[in-house]
Design a protein around this motif. Sequence first.
Motif, short mmCIF file in Angstrom:
data_model
loop_
_atom_site.label_atom_id
_atom_site.label_comp_id
_atom_site.label_asym_id
_atom_site.label_seq_id
_atom_site.Cartn_x
_atom_site.Cartn_y
_atom_site.Cartn_z
N LEU A 19 0.83 -1.21 0.00
CA LEU A 19 0.00 0.00 0.00
C LEU A 19 0.86 1.26 0.00
O LEU A 19 0.54 2.25 -0.67
N MET A 20 1.94 1.22 0.73
CA MET A 20 2.81 2.41 0.80
C MET A 20 3.45 2.69 -0.55
O MET A 20 3.64 3.86 -0.93
N PHE A 21 3.80 1.63 -1.30
CA PHE A 21 4.46 1.82 -2.59
C PHE A 21 3.53 1.59 -3.77
O PHE A 21 3.99 1.48 -4.91
N ASP A 22 2.22 1.54 -3.49
CA ASP A 22 1.21 1.41 -4.53
C ASP A 22 1.49 0.22 -5.45
O ASP A 22 1.39 0.31 -6.68
N ASP A 23 1.84 -0.91 -4.84
CA ASP A 23 2.18 -2.12 -5.59
C ASP A 23 0.98 -3.06 -5.58
O ASP A 23 0.85 -3.92 -4.71
N GLN A 24 0.12 -2.92 -6.58
CA GLN A 24 -1.08 -3.75 -6.64
C GLN A 24 -0.76 -5.21 -6.92
O GLN A 24 -1.45 -6.10 -6.43
N GLN A 25 0.29 -5.48 -7.68
CA GLN A 25 0.66 -6.85 -7.98
C GLN A 25 1.07 -7.60 -6.70
O GLN A 25 0.67 -8.74 -6.48
N ALA A 26 1.86 -6.93 -5.88
CA ALA A 26 2.28 -7.55 -4.62
C ALA A 26 1.08 -7.75 -3.70
O ALA A 26 0.99 -8.77 -2.99
N ALA A 27 0.15 -6.81 -3.71
CA ALA A 27 -1.04 -6.93 -2.87
C ALA A 27 -1.90 -8.11 -3.32
O ALA A 27 -2.40 -8.88 -2.49
N THR A 28 -2.04 -8.26 -4.64
CA THR A 28 -2.82 -9.38 -5.17
C THR A 28 -2.16 -10.71 -4.83
O THR A 28 -2.84 -11.68 -4.48
N ALA A 29 -0.84 -10.76 -4.90
CA ALA A 29 -0.12 -11.98 -4.56
C ALA A 29 -0.29 -12.32 -3.07
O ALA A 29 -0.43 -13.49 -2.70
N THR A 30 -0.31 -11.31 -2.25
CA THR A 30 -0.52 -11.53 -0.80
C THR A 30 -1.91 -12.08 -0.54
O THR A 30 -2.08 -13.02 0.25
N LEU A 31 -2.91 -11.54 -1.21
CA LEU A 31 -4.28 -12.01 -1.02
C LEU A 31 -4.47 -13.44 -1.53
O LEU A 31 -5.34 -14.17 -1.03
N SER A 32 -3.67 -13.84 -2.53
CA SER A 32 -3.82 -15.19 -3.07
C SER A 32 -3.51 -16.27 -2.04
O SER A 32 -3.91 -17.43 -2.20
N ALA A 33 -2.81 -15.90 -0.96
CA ALA A 33 -2.52 -16.87 0.10
C ALA A 33 -3.80 -17.31 0.81
O ALA A 33 -3.80 -18.33 1.51
N LEU A 34 -4.89 -16.57 0.61
CA LEU A 34 -6.16 -16.94 1.24
C LEU A 34 -6.79 -18.18 0.61
O LEU A 34 -7.80 -18.68 1.10
N GLN A 35 -6.18 -18.70 -0.45
CA GLN A 35 -6.67 -19.94 -1.04
C GLN A 35 -6.62 -21.09 -0.05
O GLN A 35 -7.38 -22.05 -0.16
N SER A 36 -5.72 -20.98 0.90
CA SER A 36 -5.59 -22.05 1.91
C SER A 36 -6.68 -21.97 2.98
O SER A 36 -6.74 -22.84 3.85
N SER A 37 -7.51 -20.95 2.91
CA SER A 37 -8.62 -20.80 3.85
C SER A 37 -9.93 -20.99 3.10
O SER A 37 -10.46 -20.04 2.52
N PRO A 38 -10.46 -22.22 3.06
CA PRO A 38 -11.65 -22.51 2.24
C PRO A 38 -12.89 -21.72 2.63
O PRO A 38 -13.81 -21.57 1.83
N GLN A 39 -12.95 -21.21 3.86
CA GLN A 39 -14.14 -20.47 4.27
C GLN A 39 -14.16 -19.05 3.72
O GLN A 39 -15.20 -18.40 3.72
N ILE A 40 -13.01 -18.56 3.24
CA ILE A 40 -12.95 -17.20 2.67
C ILE A 40 -13.41 -17.23 1.22
O ILE A 40 -12.80 -17.89 0.38
N GLN A 41 -14.48 -16.52 0.92
CA GLN A 41 -15.03 -16.49 -0.44
C GLN A 41 -14.41 -15.38 -1.29
O GLN A 41 -14.18 -15.58 -2.48
#
Length: 217
Positions: free
Chosen positions: A63-85
Amino acid sequence: MSWWNPRTISGKLTRINLLMSGTALVLAYLSFLAYDLYTLRGNLIRTVTAEARIVGENLVTALMFDDQQAATATLSALQSSPQIQWAAIVRPDGLVFARYVRNAANPPDVGAKLAPGRKVGQWERGQGILLASRIEFEGKQLGEVYLLAETTDLARSAAEFGLISAGILLLCFLVALLLTSAIRRLLTEPLSSLAETAQAVSRERDYSVRAKTPRSG
């Protein structure tokens, strides 16, 4: 079935005991079921809230460096949480910075906003719970992370618990029925003997007849 006939003492005692036992068991069953559902829901909220905070901490740099690609990659880790839609990162200006979607047919729809001064929040969303956590760094607000967790697993777990508890409830009711039968005999046999003696005296005019003494011990 004299033990169930409401006109007899035996039947009345049986009905009263079964009514009391059944009512107590049903109330206990409903209480445990409600407590189980409440506990499962609380555990889900705590787990997802913790995930939201962890995700927010890992997104500070992006967020500080406006890096949307890095943010999207971080959110992709939520695949391991099946309850997160789905998950969405929202900037202070209200624009979505990055998102994660488990099912393309269910895109993120935040439609909620953390109240000023609140760092976490939750809202009901049909069969899901929307949770939010504010992202801050050195006192500066960088954005907010929103996670939608489905609650269908809660209903499934509660249903399984309900079936198991229903089986236990039925077993307890059968035990109560057996105990009621034993207690009924202890209470009604002396009364039945006394009634038979009274009938014999009235019918035969034999006042030497005596009622049987109940067995002790």
